[in-house]
Design a protein around this motif. Structure first.
Motif, PDB file in Angstrom:
ATOM      1  N   ASP A  21      -4.985   3.864   4.877  1.00 36.59           N
ATOM      2  CA  ASP A  21      -4.983   2.688   5.741  1.00 36.59           C
ATOM      3  C   ASP A  21      -3.723   1.880   5.468  1.00 36.59           C
ATOM      4  N   LEU A  22      -3.440   0.984   6.412  1.00 37.16           N
ATOM      5  CA  LEU A  22      -2.195   0.212   6.333  1.00 37.16           C
ATOM      6  C   LEU A  22      -2.493  -1.149   5.730  1.00 37.16           C
ATOM      7  N   ASP A  23      -1.697  -1.546   4.727  1.00 32.63           N
ATOM      8  CA  ASP A  23      -1.890  -2.837   4.076  1.00 32.63           C
ATOM      9  C   ASP A  23      -0.702  -3.737   4.369  1.00 32.63           C
ATOM     10  N   GLY A  59       0.795  -1.230   0.000  1.00 38.84           N
ATOM     11  CA  GLY A  59       0.000   0.000   0.000  1.00 38.84           C
ATOM     12  C   GLY A  59       0.825   1.276   0.000  1.00 38.84           C
ATOM     13  N   SER A  60       0.143   2.378   0.350  1.00 38.56           N
ATOM     14  CA  SER A  60       0.783   3.694   0.320  1.00 38.56           C
ATOM     15  C   SER A  60       1.943   3.777   1.311  1.00 38.56           C
TER      16      SER A  60
HETATM   17 CA    CA Z   1      -3.610   1.608   2.143  1.00 39.41          CA
END
Ligand code: CA
Ligand code: DGT
Ligand code: CA
Ligand code: ZN
Length: 584
Positions: A199-201, A188-189
């Motif tokens: 959000d955290l991936d 993710g980002s």
């Molecule tokens: Ca994310």
């Protein structure tokens, strides 16, 4: 149990302060809580440890009653006193206290006089011009309230990367320790090192995904679970941020990493490239298209294989924003991105001579431990009274202090030097706030816009450009003044400023403080394209801030910056030469 940080305790106490003010409690009590907030936030030891040893009252300003509340918070995650205070007001009134610049007095006033009990109602009232008749408000204040509500909502949607990375590390460590997990990583980002994260991936591979999901569901970081299946667990962190943990088969690791790292636009571009080659990409792999459907699998296990399958070299995550990286990769023209280890020193930091916390020697010691070969000490100039700008005498004293530290280090011999710089205010006429009689003492001068802002873009731009052309300024600190999730850049014609900087061989800073990152990634790339040199500095006010350098490097990488674009990748001799030519 997850360890509660001092920062979280300070936040809890801060909430009490706001509510006491809202309730109009006596100022003595409010002040003692406010002092506790400051003490706890800056306390070098973990209060959680002290509490475990029954020693909370050893912290200055923490008496028996405060220690009980902090203890309750540490043990139960809640504070009865805080809950009771909250219960005295409508929920929406308490929420208004979180709007930046909207204090308890304002909240109390709009509640008592207009019956406003929610942020939405406040927004409507400001839009309809109903706040301007209240004492202390006006049409300007209404505009400000609207702006700040927008900022508050934005801050609710995203978090600083620096808040997310430590949590990500902790959760990755737990996944690694889960027996059924084969590999795991952040996606993710956050992996693309964006300055803020929605959000955290997280990603893990396993032959037994259900067991991994069951373990992840139990991680202490989750305060609640939104959804949990065999291959995905989603939940919230204490601050409300969402985390998605996905579990994929081992031979899909590379494909899933590409897919969930994103960005979505990058993925779309990759997929359309694949289609042209008769391939299709998804989170499980790259497949040959057979009659319009996924057929034989040609890649999946490693990220490199995914890119190779579509005829490209691996692309660093920071570049995956569909901003020309695929075209550059195709031509073999990807930038050789700067790395943290390319940085040899830090050129902006503060000491006790202005508003920093430690001495020159302490900053130097901490920087040497990071493997640097130089630092520049750059306290504030005389006119910045709010940050204890130095007087002429203090500048002279600091010069001696630095000379002593250099002597003690036998400067050069041990490969470490302390340079003497100054963070000089760019005054309203564009001159630099460096007294003539001490000008020659400095190795270099940083120019900063700190005060006297106007909304007149032309005047602000002229001010910066005048300073750049003065021949007295080596680089410009935090050029746009923005504070992430809080304050927008001041109105400045950045193109004109960057062009002047390039023409006059003045560098532009990437301020690495995690809530500044100024220049931003986009502006870094623009500066590079215009031929500007850059410098990445932490602006440390404490030895603990020196490690923020990584965040500046992340932004630089997102801005396609190479080591050769950045002056503090040079050695100190080359730097001195570059500074020196301006002084002759
Ligand atoms: Ca994310
Ligand atoms: P964030 O969380 O807003 O800071 O940004 P990201 O990039 O982490 O976005 P997120 O969490 O929604 O999704 C993670 C990655 O998963 C995203 O970068 C690309 C991929 N992804 C998610 N949804 C889609 C989609 O609908 N299509 C494609 N192609 N990729 C997606
Ligand atoms: Ca996500
Ligand atoms: Zn500053």
């Amino acid at each position: 149990m997850r360890r509660v940080t001092n920062g979280e305790i300070a936040e809890m106490l801060e909430q009490i302060v706001g509510l006491l003010e809202l309730a109009g409690e006596d100022t003595f009590r409010i002040r003692s809580y406010q002092r506790a907030v400051d003490t706890v936030a800056a306390y070098p030891e973990e209060l959680a440890n002290l509490h475990a040893q029954g020693k909370l009252t050893s912290v200055p300003g923490i008496g028996k009653s405060l220690a009980e509340k902090i203890g309750e918070y540490l043990d139960d995650g809640k504070v009865t006193y805080l809950d009771e205070l909250r219960a005295r007001f409508p929920e929406g009134v308490v929420e208004m206290l979180n709007i930046p610049g909207f204090g308890p007095r304002s909240a109390d006033r709009v509640y008592q006089e207009l019956g406003i009990t929610s942020v939405d109602q406040l927004e409507a009232a400001a839009k309809e011009g109903r706040l301007r008749d209240l004492k202390g408000f006006g049409p300007k204040a209404e505009e400000k309230v609207l702006h700040n509500i927008a900022q508050y909502r934005l801050a609710g949607e995203r978090a600083l990367l620096s808040e997310i990375l430590p949590v990500a590390d902790a959760m990755i460590a737990k996944l690694e320790a889960t027996p059924q997990v084969l590999r795991c990583a952040m996606a993710g980002s956050a992996r693309r090192h964006r300055e803020t994260v929605g959000d955290l991936d997280l990603l893990a591979t396993s032959e037994e995904p259900a067991k991994v999901s069951a373990a992840a569901k139990q991680f202490d970081e989750f305060v609640d679970i939104i959804g949990a299946g065999d291959t995905k667990v989603s939940g919230h962190l204490a601050g409300g941020r969402q985390v998605d943990v996905r579990v994929v088969p081992p031979d899909s690791y590379g494909a899933a990493m590409v897919y969930f790292t994103g960005s979505q636009q990058h993925n779309i571009a990759l997929r359309s490239r694949a289609l042209k080659l008769g391939l299709t990409i998804n989170e499980y792999g790259v497949f040959r298209l057979e009659n319009g459907e996924a057929g034989e699998k040609v890649a999946g296990t490693e990220e490199e294989d995914i890119y190779k399958a579509v005829g490209l070299p691996w692309i660093p995550p920071e570049l995956r924003e569909a901003q020309g990286e695929i075209e550059a990769a195709e031509k073999g023209m990807l930038p050789d991105l700067i790395e943290l280890t390319d940085i040899h020193g830090d050129l902006q930091m503060h000491t006790r001579s202005s508003d920093g916390h430690q001495s020159v020697a302490q900053m130097a010691d901490a920087a040497r431990e990071l493997g640097y070969s130089f630092i520049g000490v750059t306290d504030h100039s005389p006119s910045l009274a709010v940050a204890h700008g130095m007087s002429v005498d203090e500048i002279k004293q600091q010069h001696d202090e630095i000379a002593e530290v250099n002597t003690a280090l036998e400067s050069g011999k041990h490969g470490f030097s302390v340079l003497h710089g100054i963070e000089a205010d760019i005054l309203t006429d564009g001159s630099l706030d460096v007294p003539d009689e001490v000008y020659d003492l400095f190795d270099y001068v940083i120019g900063s816009l700190h005060q006297g802002f106007t909304s007149d873009v032309k005047r602000m731009t002229t001010r910066a450009v005048t300073a750049i052309k003065s021949g007295r300024m080596d680089f410009m600190a935090h050029p746009t003044g923005r504070i992430l999730l809080q304050r927008e850049a001041y109105g400045l014609d950045l193109d004109a400023v960057l062009e002047a900087a390039a023409a006059n061989d003045v560098a532009m800073e990437i301020n690495a403080f995690p809530n500044r990152l100024d220049l931003s990634d986009v502006n870094c790339r623009h500066a590079r394209d215009l031929g500007c040199l850059l410098t990445i500095n932490t602006d440390s006010h404490d030895v603990a801030h020196l490690t923020n350098m990584q965040y500046g490097v992340f932004s630089a990488r997102r801005g396609w910056i190479e080591a050769r674009n950045v002056i503090n990748t040079w050695d100190v001799e080359q730097l001195r030469k570059w500074f020196g030519k301006r002084r002759r």
